[in-house]
Write a protein that holds these residues in place. Structure first.
Motif, PDB file in Angstrom:
ATOM      1  N   ASP A 159       7.402  11.233  86.228  1.00 34.65           N
ATOM      2  CA  ASP A 159       6.127  11.938  86.232  1.00 34.65           C
ATOM      3  C   ASP A 159       5.495  11.825  84.843  1.00 34.65           C
ATOM      4  O   ASP A 159       6.058  12.341  83.866  1.00 34.65           O
ATOM      5  CB  ASP A 159       6.366  13.400  86.600  1.00 34.65           C
ATOM      6  CG  ASP A 159       5.100  14.238  86.568  1.00 34.65           C
ATOM      7  OD1 ASP A 159       3.995  13.670  86.455  1.00 34.65           O
ATOM      8  OD2 ASP A 159       5.215  15.473  86.653  1.00 34.65           O
ATOM      9  N   PRO A 160       4.334  11.167  84.732  1.00 30.83           N
ATOM     10  CA  PRO A 160       3.702  10.987  83.414  1.00 30.83           C
ATOM     11  C   PRO A 160       3.413  12.304  82.695  1.00 30.83           C
ATOM     12  O   PRO A 160       3.515  12.375  81.470  1.00 30.83           O
ATOM     13  CB  PRO A 160       2.409  10.247  83.725  1.00 30.83           C
ATOM     14  CG  PRO A 160       2.617   9.621  85.058  1.00 30.83           C
ATOM     15  CD  PRO A 160       3.582  10.505  85.788  1.00 30.83           C
ATOM     16  N   VAL A 161       3.085  13.360  83.429  1.00 28.67           N
ATOM     17  CA  VAL A 161       2.788  14.652  82.801  1.00 28.67           C
ATOM     18  C   VAL A 161       4.054  15.221  82.146  1.00 28.67           C
ATOM     19  O   VAL A 161       4.006  15.714  81.014  1.00 28.67           O
ATOM     20  CB  VAL A 161       2.205  15.638  83.844  1.00 28.67           C
ATOM     21  CG1 VAL A 161       2.042  17.028  83.251  1.00 28.67           C
ATOM     22  CG2 VAL A 161       0.877  15.116  84.376  1.00 28.67           C
ATOM     23  N   ARG A 162       5.176  15.144  82.830  1.00 33.79           N
ATOM     24  CA  ARG A 162       6.434  15.650  82.258  1.00 33.79           C
ATOM     25  C   ARG A 162       6.878  14.804  81.070  1.00 33.79           C
ATOM     26  O   ARG A 162       7.383  15.325  80.075  1.00 33.79           O
ATOM     27  CB  ARG A 162       7.533  15.681  83.319  1.00 33.79           C
ATOM     28  CG  ARG A 162       7.329  16.811  84.323  1.00 33.79           C
ATOM     29  CD  ARG A 162       8.457  16.926  85.300  1.00 33.79           C
ATOM     30  NE  ARG A 162       9.646  17.474  84.651  1.00 33.79           N
ATOM     31  CZ  ARG A 162      10.850  17.443  85.200  1.00 33.79           C
ATOM     32  NH1 ARG A 162      11.030  16.903  86.376  1.00 33.79           N
ATOM     33  NH2 ARG A 162      11.887  17.954  84.564  1.00 33.79           N
ATOM     34  N   LEU A 163       6.684  13.488  81.165  1.00 39.70           N
ATOM     35  CA  LEU A 163       7.037  12.616  80.041  1.00 39.70           C
ATOM     36  C   LEU A 163       6.167  12.918  78.826  1.00 39.70           C
ATOM     37  O   LEU A 163       6.664  12.987  77.696  1.00 39.70           O
ATOM     38  CB  LEU A 163       6.901  11.149  80.449  1.00 39.70           C
ATOM     39  CG  LEU A 163       7.933  10.658  81.470  1.00 39.70           C
ATOM     40  CD1 LEU A 163       7.532   9.295  82.019  1.00 39.70           C
ATOM     41  CD2 LEU A 163       9.312  10.601  80.850  1.00 39.70           C
ATOM     42  N   ASP A 164       4.867  13.108  79.048  1.00 36.56           N
ATOM     43  CA  ASP A 164       3.970  13.475  77.945  1.00 36.56           C
ATOM     44  C   ASP A 164       4.399  14.798  77.317  1.00 36.56           C
ATOM     45  O   ASP A 164       4.356  14.958  76.097  1.00 36.56           O
ATOM     46  CB  ASP A 164       2.525  13.571  78.429  1.00 36.56           C
ATOM     47  CG  ASP A 164       1.869  12.218  78.623  1.00 36.56           C
ATOM     48  OD1 ASP A 164       2.332  11.234  78.011  1.00 36.56           O
ATOM     49  OD2 ASP A 164       0.886  12.140  79.384  1.00 36.56           O
ATOM     50  N   ALA A 165       4.811  15.762  78.155  1.00 32.17           N
ATOM     51  CA  ALA A 165       5.250  17.062  77.638  1.00 32.17           C
ATOM     52  C   ALA A 165       6.482  16.901  76.754  1.00 32.17           C
ATOM     53  O   ALA A 165       6.579  17.542  75.703  1.00 32.17           O
ATOM     54  CB  ALA A 165       5.540  18.020  78.790  1.00 32.17           C
ATOM     55  N   MET A 166       7.415  16.044  77.156  1.00 31.18           N
ATOM     56  CA  MET A 166       8.615  15.813  76.342  1.00 31.18           C
ATOM     57  C   MET A 166       8.246  15.204  74.989  1.00 31.18           C
ATOM     58  O   MET A 166       8.778  15.611  73.955  1.00 31.18           O
ATOM     59  CB  MET A 166       9.591  14.898  77.083  1.00 31.18           C
ATOM     60  CG  MET A 166      10.224  15.528  78.298  1.00 31.18           C
ATOM     61  SD  MET A 166      11.291  14.393  79.186  1.00 31.18           S
ATOM     62  CE  MET A 166      12.671  14.282  78.045  1.00 31.18           C
ATOM     63  N   ILE A 167       7.347  14.253  75.004  1.00 32.50           N
ATOM     64  CA  ILE A 167       6.909  13.623  73.753  1.00 32.50           C
ATOM     65  C   ILE A 167       6.189  14.638  72.879  1.00 32.50           C
ATOM     66  O   ILE A 167       6.412  14.704  71.663  1.00 32.50           O
ATOM     67  CB  ILE A 167       6.039  12.388  74.050  1.00 32.50           C
ATOM     68  CG1 ILE A 167       6.907  11.296  74.669  1.00 32.50           C
ATOM     69  CG2 ILE A 167       5.333  11.890  72.795  1.00 32.50           C
ATOM     70  CD1 ILE A 167       6.132  10.134  75.246  1.00 32.50           C
ATOM     71  N   ASP A 168       5.334  15.463  73.487  1.00 29.96           N
ATOM     72  CA  ASP A 168       4.615  16.496  72.728  1.00 29.96           C
ATOM     73  C   ASP A 168       5.581  17.464  72.054  1.00 29.96           C
ATOM     74  O   ASP A 168       5.373  17.869  70.900  1.00 29.96           O
ATOM     75  CB  ASP A 168       3.659  17.267  73.640  1.00 29.96           C
ATOM     76  CG  ASP A 168       2.474  16.438  74.107  1.00 29.96           C
ATOM     77  OD1 ASP A 168       2.226  15.358  73.530  1.00 29.96           O
ATOM     78  OD2 ASP A 168       1.801  16.883  75.063  1.00 29.96           O
ATOM     79  N   VAL A 169       6.639  17.856  72.751  1.00 28.84           N
ATOM     80  CA  VAL A 169       7.624  18.781  72.170  1.00 28.84           C
ATOM     81  C   VAL A 169       8.317  18.133  70.974  1.00 28.84           C
ATOM     82  O   VAL A 169       8.453  18.748  69.912  1.00 28.84           O
ATOM     83  CB  VAL A 169       8.655  19.232  73.235  1.00 28.84           C
ATOM     84  CG1 VAL A 169       9.847  19.925  72.585  1.00 28.84           C
ATOM     85  CG2 VAL A 169       7.996  20.148  74.249  1.00 28.84           C
ATOM     86  N   ALA A 170       8.758  16.896  71.123  1.00 29.20           N
ATOM     87  CA  ALA A 170       9.437  16.215  70.012  1.00 29.20           C
ATOM     88  C   ALA A 170       8.501  16.058  68.812  1.00 29.20           C
ATOM     89  O   ALA A 170       8.909  16.294  67.667  1.00 29.20           O
ATOM     90  CB  ALA A 170       9.962  14.857  70.469  1.00 29.20           C
ATOM     91  N   GLN A 171       7.255  15.681  69.052  1.00 31.98           N
ATOM     92  CA  GLN A 171       6.292  15.526  67.960  1.00 31.98           C
ATOM     93  C   GLN A 171       6.021  16.863  67.275  1.00 31.98           C
ATOM     94  O   GLN A 171       5.996  16.942  66.037  1.00 31.98           O
ATOM     95  CB  GLN A 171       4.994  14.916  68.481  1.00 31.98           C
ATOM     96  CG  GLN A 171       5.125  13.473  68.888  1.00 31.98           C
ATOM     97  CD  GLN A 171       3.876  12.924  69.550  1.00 31.98           C
ATOM     98  OE1 GLN A 171       3.035  13.657  70.069  1.00 31.98           O
ATOM     99  NE2 GLN A 171       3.746  11.605  69.538  1.00 31.98           N
ATOM    100  N   ALA A 172       5.828  17.924  68.062  1.00 25.71           N
ATOM    101  CA  ALA A 172       5.564  19.248  67.483  1.00 25.71           C
ATOM    102  C   ALA A 172       6.770  19.746  66.692  1.00 25.71           C
ATOM    103  O   ALA A 172       6.615  20.382  65.646  1.00 25.71           O
ATOM    104  CB  ALA A 172       5.190  20.238  68.589  1.00 25.71           C
ATOM    105  N   ALA A 173       7.987  19.451  67.168  1.00 26.43           N
ATOM    106  CA  ALA A 173       9.194  19.863  66.437  1.00 26.43           C
ATOM    107  C   ALA A 173       9.285  19.139  65.094  1.00 26.43           C
ATOM    108  O   ALA A 173       9.598  19.750  64.068  1.00 26.43           O
ATOM    109  CB  ALA A 173      10.440  19.601  67.280  1.00 26.43           C
ATOM    110  N   LEU A 174       8.998  17.845  65.085  1.00 29.35           N
ATOM    111  CA  LEU A 174       9.016  17.087  63.822  1.00 29.35           C
ATOM    112  C   LEU A 174       7.964  17.619  62.851  1.00 29.35           C
ATOM    113  O   LEU A 174       8.237  17.793  61.658  1.00 29.35           O
ATOM    114  CB  LEU A 174       8.791  15.602  64.088  1.00 29.35           C
ATOM    115  CG  LEU A 174       9.971  14.872  64.733  1.00 29.35           C
ATOM    116  CD1 LEU A 174       9.524  13.516  65.267  1.00 29.35           C
ATOM    117  CD2 LEU A 174      11.107  14.709  63.743  1.00 29.35           C
TER     118      LEU A 174
END
Length: 194
Positions: A159-174
């Motif tokens: 699901d592209p929306v869930r994949l985008d959410a995972m990337i957003d979390v990793a970027q925000a954590a960094l």
């Protein structure tokens, strides 16, 4: 192959690359402000049953003392909370209602959970976030102060929306780690607070 199609589209949208590595392992490699993020599948053997996970992983330099684990809240967590177990952290209430947040040192956790990181976690579903020292093989190769951000969920995610959410979390954590001085500037400068 559905993974190649969906993950290839994701790589194109984020300016990354879709790669097929050894043994046919598919992954997406992209960058965020100089950090390299890798989206990949991995398998954990749980007895005789293999468990498949999808994760976004990034290594960073300058890791000091912050460790954090975030996982979805379950019914047992709610029962324990009703009996007064668990530490109350000064973190956004909506985040604490959906997730169990643990980490050390406790005094640094509120500054790590920025509004951007909290929003990113609340956009996702069933996400696990872990911030810790990198695995030994990575620390040997890159230095003992290497840390790892990993955002994972179970199953192969298409699901592209869930994949985008995972990337957003990793970027925000960094970004949050860099802001509080836990991660060095990936372009070679010192971490904030040095």
């Amino acid at each position: 192959n559905a993974v190649a199609e969906v993950w290839g589209d994701l790589a194109a949208r984020h300016g990354g690359t879709f790669e097929v590595g050894r043994f046919g392992r598919e992954r997406v490699v992209l960058t965020h402000r100089g950090w390299t993020l890798t989206l990949e599948k991995y398998v954990v053997q749980a007895g005789t049953a293999p468990l498949v996970y999808t994760r976004v992983r990034a290594l960073y330099a300058g890791a000091r003392e912050l460790k954090a684990k975030v996982r979805p809240r379950n019914w047992l967590d709610n029962v324990l909370r009703a009996f007064g177990y668990g530490r109350r952290l000064p973190i956004r209430r909506a985040l604490l209602e959906r997730y169990v947040v643990k980490g050390s040192p406790p005094a640094r956790l509120p500054s790590f959970f920025s509004p951007e990181l909290s929003d990113a976690l609340l956009q996702g579903s069933d996400l696990h976030l872990e911030v810790d020292r990198a695995p030994r093989k990575d620390r040997r190769r890159l230095g003992d102060d290497t840390g790892e951000v990993a955002c994972r969920t179970s199953g192969v995610i298409l699901d592209p929306v869930r994949l985008d959410a995972m990337i957003d979390v990793a970027q925000a954590a960094l970004d949050a780690l860099h802001r509080i001085g836990e991660a060095a500037d990936p372009e070679g400068g010192a971490a904030f607070g040095d």
